[in-house]
Motif scaffolding. Sequence first.
Motif, PDB file in Angstrom:
ATOM      1  N   ILE A   1      -3.611   9.679   4.746  1.00 43.38           N
ATOM      2  CA  ILE A   1      -2.875   8.672   3.982  1.00 43.38           C
ATOM      3  C   ILE A   1      -1.986   9.338   2.944  1.00 43.38           C
ATOM      4  O   ILE A   1      -0.823   8.950   2.756  1.00 43.38           O
ATOM      5  CB  ILE A   1      -3.857   7.687   3.320  1.00 43.38           C
ATOM      6  CG1 ILE A   1      -4.509   6.795   4.384  1.00 43.38           C
ATOM      7  CG2 ILE A   1      -3.140   6.829   2.273  1.00 43.38           C
ATOM      8  CD1 ILE A   1      -5.656   5.967   3.857  1.00 43.38           C
TER       9      ILE A   1
ATOM     10  N   VAL B   1      -2.738   1.263   6.302  1.00 41.49           N
ATOM     11  CA  VAL B   1      -3.199   2.008   5.128  1.00 41.49           C
ATOM     12  C   VAL B   1      -4.029   1.098   4.219  1.00 41.49           C
ATOM     13  O   VAL B   1      -5.077   1.497   3.691  1.00 41.49           O
ATOM     14  CB  VAL B   1      -2.006   2.616   4.365  1.00 41.49           C
ATOM     15  CG1 VAL B   1      -2.428   3.108   2.982  1.00 41.49           C
ATOM     16  CG2 VAL B   1      -1.408   3.765   5.160  1.00 41.49           C
TER      17      VAL B   1
ATOM     18  N   GLN C   1      -7.917   1.745   3.191  1.00 43.88           N
ATOM     19  CA  GLN C   1      -8.235   1.992   1.793  1.00 43.88           C
ATOM     20  C   GLN C   1      -9.242   0.996   1.225  1.00 43.88           C
ATOM     21  O   GLN C   1     -10.091   1.371   0.411  1.00 43.88           O
ATOM     22  CB  GLN C   1      -6.961   1.954   0.950  1.00 43.88           C
ATOM     23  CG  GLN C   1      -6.063   3.161   1.148  1.00 43.88           C
ATOM     24  CD  GLN C   1      -4.850   3.106   0.249  1.00 43.88           C
ATOM     25  OE1 GLN C   1      -4.331   2.040  -0.065  1.00 43.88           O
ATOM     26  NE2 GLN C   1      -4.371   4.261  -0.167  1.00 43.88           N
TER      27      GLN C   1
ATOM     28  N   TYR D   1       2.109   8.946   2.422  1.00 46.54           N
ATOM     29  CA  TYR D   1       2.781   8.651   1.147  1.00 46.54           C
ATOM     30  C   TYR D   1       3.902   9.651   0.872  1.00 46.54           C
ATOM     31  O   TYR D   1       4.998   9.290   0.447  1.00 46.54           O
ATOM     32  CB  TYR D   1       1.780   8.731  -0.011  1.00 46.54           C
ATOM     33  CG  TYR D   1       1.033   7.463  -0.315  1.00 46.54           C
ATOM     34  CD1 TYR D   1       1.663   6.385  -0.913  1.00 46.54           C
ATOM     35  CD2 TYR D   1      -0.315   7.354  -0.028  1.00 46.54           C
ATOM     36  CE1 TYR D   1       0.969   5.223  -1.220  1.00 46.54           C
ATOM     37  CE2 TYR D   1      -1.020   6.198  -0.324  1.00 46.54           C
ATOM     38  CZ  TYR D   1      -0.369   5.139  -0.922  1.00 46.54           C
ATOM     39  OH  TYR D   1      -1.059   3.989  -1.215  1.00 46.54           O
TER      40      TYR D   1
ATOM     41  N   ARG E   1     -12.782   7.596   6.051  1.00 46.77           N
ATOM     42  CA  ARG E   1     -11.857   7.646   4.917  1.00 46.77           C
ATOM     43  C   ARG E   1     -12.173   8.815   3.998  1.00 46.77           C
ATOM     44  O   ARG E   1     -11.267   9.548   3.570  1.00 46.77           O
ATOM     45  CB  ARG E   1     -11.941   6.323   4.155  1.00 46.77           C
ATOM     46  CG  ARG E   1     -11.030   6.245   2.936  1.00 46.77           C
ATOM     47  CD  ARG E   1     -11.102   4.862   2.315  1.00 46.77           C
ATOM     48  NE  ARG E   1     -12.421   4.534   1.820  1.00 46.77           N
ATOM     49  CZ  ARG E   1     -13.029   3.363   1.997  1.00 46.77           C
ATOM     50  NH1 ARG E   1     -12.439   2.400   2.659  1.00 46.77           N
ATOM     51  NH2 ARG E   1     -14.238   3.142   1.499  1.00 46.77           N
TER      52      ARG E   1
ATOM     53  N   GLU F   1       0.793  -1.230   0.000  1.00 50.37           N
ATOM     54  CA  GLU F   1       0.000   0.000   0.000  1.00 50.37           C
ATOM     55  C   GLU F   1       0.826   1.282   0.000  1.00 50.37           C
ATOM     56  O   GLU F   1       0.408   2.296  -0.535  1.00 50.37           O
ATOM     57  CB  GLU F   1      -0.965   0.006   1.195  1.00 50.37           C
ATOM     58  CG  GLU F   1      -2.189  -0.852   0.990  1.00 50.37           C
ATOM     59  CD  GLU F   1      -1.908  -2.344   1.111  1.00 50.37           C
ATOM     60  OE1 GLU F   1      -2.683  -3.142   0.549  1.00 50.37           O
ATOM     61  OE2 GLU F   1      -0.917  -2.702   1.769  1.00 50.37           O
TER      62      GLU F   1
END
Length: 404
Positions: free
Chosen positions: A389, A366, A370, A393, A381, A304
């Motif tokens: 999230i 994550v 997701q 990243y 979310r 992820e």
Amino acid sequence: MEAIEDIVIVGGGLAGLATALGLHRKGIKCLILESSPDLRTSGFGFAMWTNAWRAMDALGIGDKLREQHVLGKRLTILSTSGKILSDNSISGVRGKSGFQEFRCVKRDLLLKTLNNELPTDTIRYSSKIVLIEKDGNLKLLHLTDGSIIKAKVLIGCDGVNSVVAKYLGLKKLSFSGRLATRGLTEFETEHGFKPGFLQIIGGGHRAGVIPCSEKSVYWFLTWIPSEENKNVDQSTEKMKDYAIRNLKNANASEETLELIQRSEMGNVISTPLKYRSPFSLLSAKITEDNVCVAGDALHATTPELGQGGCMALEDSVVLARCLSEAIIGYNRGGDAEYERIQGALEKYAKERRWRSIKVITLSYIVGFIQQSANPFVRFLRERLLARVIANVYINFPSYDCGKL
């Protein structure tokens, strides 16, 4: 006949080749034992973030790969309803330790580039270890062809089914409950997809589209097995139809659906996503005596965060640096050398343990957020967690593994 080698690396994948190149750059010879009959260039793409490019620059191959892959500009996350949950710049943005860089690198080009930088006699193909034994300060490696190799240093870069990890007593990997399907589409002319990372998440699925170059696009779909999708991975066409059907329901563009329809897929249509329990790594033996593990053999993780390949490259730089500091400039042989090697591997393990635990844990969390179809998780979310999230990243790759 028993041959004696200073450093033996088990596995000629990304971690093995990169570690060998790191040692080669320091003037240290090693031998790679690869079980397959030739270089394993099957597969499609690696998401390479800033931390990976720093490692590749340390290995001296960064610019060669930049020339062949487009710079990703944005990370866009969509819900399955088509709602934009997050849209962020991912390259050229100043992070905690410099400007960020993201490119999706074609797997075969990456491995061939690493291999081409190594001496021709570095890899011994069709060489599979069946038994590891201790012989004083050496390790005896028994191969399927009956030969025995004595190693002063043994490095396991042999992936999720690592024989070296098993020797060290690391626990078996856990199944995440998800599977992944991947493909690559080559175009005769420019494909027209924007350079960046597009994700569609939710409803038990996570899909992504990432251009590698102006004429190639990598895509993936991770999914949760159920009675509804049972046996969809029995053939390429069934798997493509399943991917297209779900992405169509998620309001994916016609260009994306066509991309999947005309893509190349490997013989392995889907793979279970496994990971090494981060709790087991708290006390696991990453190294013992003159043996250690790196890459997926150490920190197999769900994809992820796109950090599996990045972490392998980090490992290679750190490990080559630690070993070269213990070997270069000292007399070879004897207990003193053995103790220096032990100390070097312990230093490597200390540096990589918590980094590995962190990436495995974050990737799993994550992935759960997701793909979850739970209404409460979906609510969070779409209103908050997608932006969190996206920040993970962007900020996680700020890590710098340093120079060789």
